[in-house]
Motif scaffolding. Sequence first.
Motif, PDB file in Angstrom:
ATOM      1  N   MET A  94      48.277 107.883  41.457  1.00 52.58           N
ATOM      2  CA  MET A  94      48.104 109.046  40.845  1.00 52.58           C
ATOM      3  C   MET A  94      47.496 109.030  39.629  1.00 52.58           C
ATOM      4  O   MET A  94      47.119 108.240  38.957  1.00 52.58           O
ATOM      5  CB  MET A  94      49.829 109.251  40.352  1.00 52.58           C
ATOM      6  N   LEU A  95      47.164 110.330  39.115  1.00 48.87           N
ATOM      7  CA  LEU A  95      46.507 110.679  37.750  1.00 48.87           C
ATOM      8  C   LEU A  95      45.073 109.888  37.775  1.00 48.87           C
ATOM      9  O   LEU A  95      44.715 109.358  36.651  1.00 48.87           O
ATOM     10  CB  LEU A  95      47.281 110.196  36.687  1.00 48.87           C
ATOM     11  N   SER A  96      44.443 110.054  38.810  1.00 44.72           N
ATOM     12  CA  SER A  96      43.048 109.589  39.068  1.00 44.72           C
ATOM     13  C   SER A  96      42.175 109.811  37.942  1.00 44.72           C
ATOM     14  O   SER A  96      42.194 110.869  37.473  1.00 44.72           O
ATOM     15  CB  SER A  96      42.608 109.872  40.331  1.00 44.72           C
ATOM     16  N   GLY A  97      41.267 108.661  37.521  1.00 42.93           N
ATOM     17  CA  GLY A  97      40.407 108.817  36.230  1.00 42.93           C
ATOM     18  C   GLY A  97      41.000 109.158  34.834  1.00 42.93           C
ATOM     19  O   GLY A  97      40.295 108.949  34.219  1.00 42.93           O
ATOM     20  N   MET A  98      42.391 108.950  34.719  1.00 42.63           N
ATOM     21  CA  MET A  98      42.896 109.226  33.489  1.00 42.63           C
ATOM     22  C   MET A  98      43.391 107.745  33.057  1.00 42.63           C
ATOM     23  O   MET A  98      43.650 106.697  33.947  1.00 42.63           O
ATOM     24  CB  MET A  98      43.985 110.250  33.541  1.00 42.63           C
ATOM     25  N   LYS A  99      43.738 107.706  31.524  1.00 41.10           N
ATOM     26  CA  LYS A  99      44.024 106.562  31.259  1.00 41.10           C
ATOM     27  C   LYS A  99      45.427 106.075  31.837  1.00 41.10           C
ATOM     28  O   LYS A  99      45.845 104.969  31.583  1.00 41.10           O
ATOM     29  CB  LYS A  99      44.485 106.586  29.397  1.00 41.10           C
ATOM     30  N   SER A 100      46.108 107.296  32.264  1.00 38.75           N
ATOM     31  CA  SER A 100      47.510 106.970  32.851  1.00 38.75           C
ATOM     32  C   SER A 100      47.624 106.755  34.090  1.00 38.75           C
ATOM     33  O   SER A 100      48.735 106.662  35.029  1.00 38.75           O
ATOM     34  CB  SER A 100      48.504 108.223  32.598  1.00 38.75           C
ATOM     35  N   ALA A 101      46.477 106.663  34.904  1.00 41.69           N
ATOM     36  CA  ALA A 101      46.385 106.158  36.406  1.00 41.69           C
ATOM     37  C   ALA A 101      47.055 105.266  36.912  1.00 41.69           C
ATOM     38  O   ALA A 101      47.349 104.121  35.968  1.00 41.69           O
ATOM     39  CB  ALA A 101      44.890 105.951  36.633  1.00 41.69           C
ATOM     40  N   HIS A 102      47.791 105.403  37.939  1.00 43.04           N
ATOM     41  CA  HIS A 102      48.711 104.241  38.434  1.00 43.04           C
ATOM     42  C   HIS A 102      48.867 104.722  39.918  1.00 43.04           C
ATOM     43  O   HIS A 102      48.805 105.245  40.391  1.00 43.04           O
ATOM     44  CB  HIS A 102      49.992 104.455  37.668  1.00 43.04           C
ATOM     45  N   LEU A 103      49.130 103.004  40.423  1.00 43.75           N
ATOM     46  CA  LEU A 103      49.519 103.133  41.864  1.00 43.75           C
ATOM     47  C   LEU A 103      51.014 103.205  42.106  1.00 43.75           C
ATOM     48  O   LEU A 103      51.831 102.455  41.292  1.00 43.75           O
ATOM     49  CB  LEU A 103      48.870 101.517  42.219  1.00 43.75           C
ATOM     50  N   MET A 104      51.241 104.140  42.847  1.00 41.11           N
ATOM     51  CA  MET A 104      52.548 104.791  43.074  1.00 41.11           C
ATOM     52  C   MET A 104      52.900 103.713  44.580  1.00 41.11           C
ATOM     53  O   MET A 104      52.158 104.290  45.560  1.00 41.11           O
ATOM     54  CB  MET A 104      52.897 106.073  42.953  1.00 41.11           C
ATOM     55  N   PHE A 105      54.114 103.225  44.532  1.00 37.07           N
ATOM     56  CA  PHE A 105      54.392 102.562  45.978  1.00 37.07           C
ATOM     57  C   PHE A 105      55.431 103.642  46.369  1.00 37.07           C
ATOM     58  O   PHE A 105      56.178 104.339  45.584  1.00 37.07           O
ATOM     59  CB  PHE A 105      54.884 101.086  45.799  1.00 37.07           C
ATOM     60  N   ALA A 106      55.929 103.194  47.736  1.00 39.22           N
ATOM     61  CA  ALA A 106      56.936 104.237  48.596  1.00 39.22           C
ATOM     62  C   ALA A 106      58.173 104.260  47.696  1.00 39.22           C
ATOM     63  O   ALA A 106      58.522 103.127  47.166  1.00 39.22           O
ATOM     64  CB  ALA A 106      57.163 103.817  49.648  1.00 39.22           C
ATOM     65  N   GLN A 107      58.935 105.326  47.217  1.00 43.23           N
ATOM     66  CA  GLN A 107      60.192 105.220  46.705  1.00 43.23           C
ATOM     67  C   GLN A 107      61.202 104.992  47.744  1.00 43.23           C
ATOM     68  O   GLN A 107      60.899 105.003  49.132  1.00 43.23           O
ATOM     69  CB  GLN A 107      60.533 106.650  46.408  1.00 43.23           C
ATOM     70  N   THR A 108      62.189 104.192  47.255  1.00 45.14           N
ATOM     71  CA  THR A 108      63.133 103.707  48.331  1.00 45.14           C
ATOM     72  C   THR A 108      64.722 103.871  47.850  1.00 45.14           C
ATOM     73  O   THR A 108      64.727 104.003  46.508  1.00 45.14           O
ATOM     74  CB  THR A 108      62.965 101.909  48.367  1.00 45.14           C
TER      75      THR A 108
END
Length: 115
Positions: A94-108
């Motif tokens: 999520m938020l590719s290329g931004m300082k805030s980019a992060h890997l989001m895992f499946a919500q449970t």
Amino acid sequence: MVLCSREAELVHEDAVRKWRMEGKSFMEADTLLVEAVETGQLPLWGYGAIGYRVMSMDGENAVVANYMFLPNATPETTGLGLYSEMNHDVPSLMLSGMKSAHLMFAQTPFEGAWK
């Protein structure tokens, strides 16, 4: 909403709480948080920092959202697909290329005491 993270990220949680108390929606507060990090008003999350949120948009049916911060990451640097383009049951960016980019895992589903 319950927000949980390392002590080092409490400044981010405090900002979200402030905006929520001012009447901003969760999505508005989240957008303000990303903008504050991107513009340097709030510190950058640490590379590889892991966090989670237990959240519910309707006061019921809580889910756990797990994520790992990868500042400035892109599909090209990680080999991961974008969250907006992926089946949300697999890790994606999520938020590719931004300082805030992060890997989001499946919500449970959250299986704890909610109220």
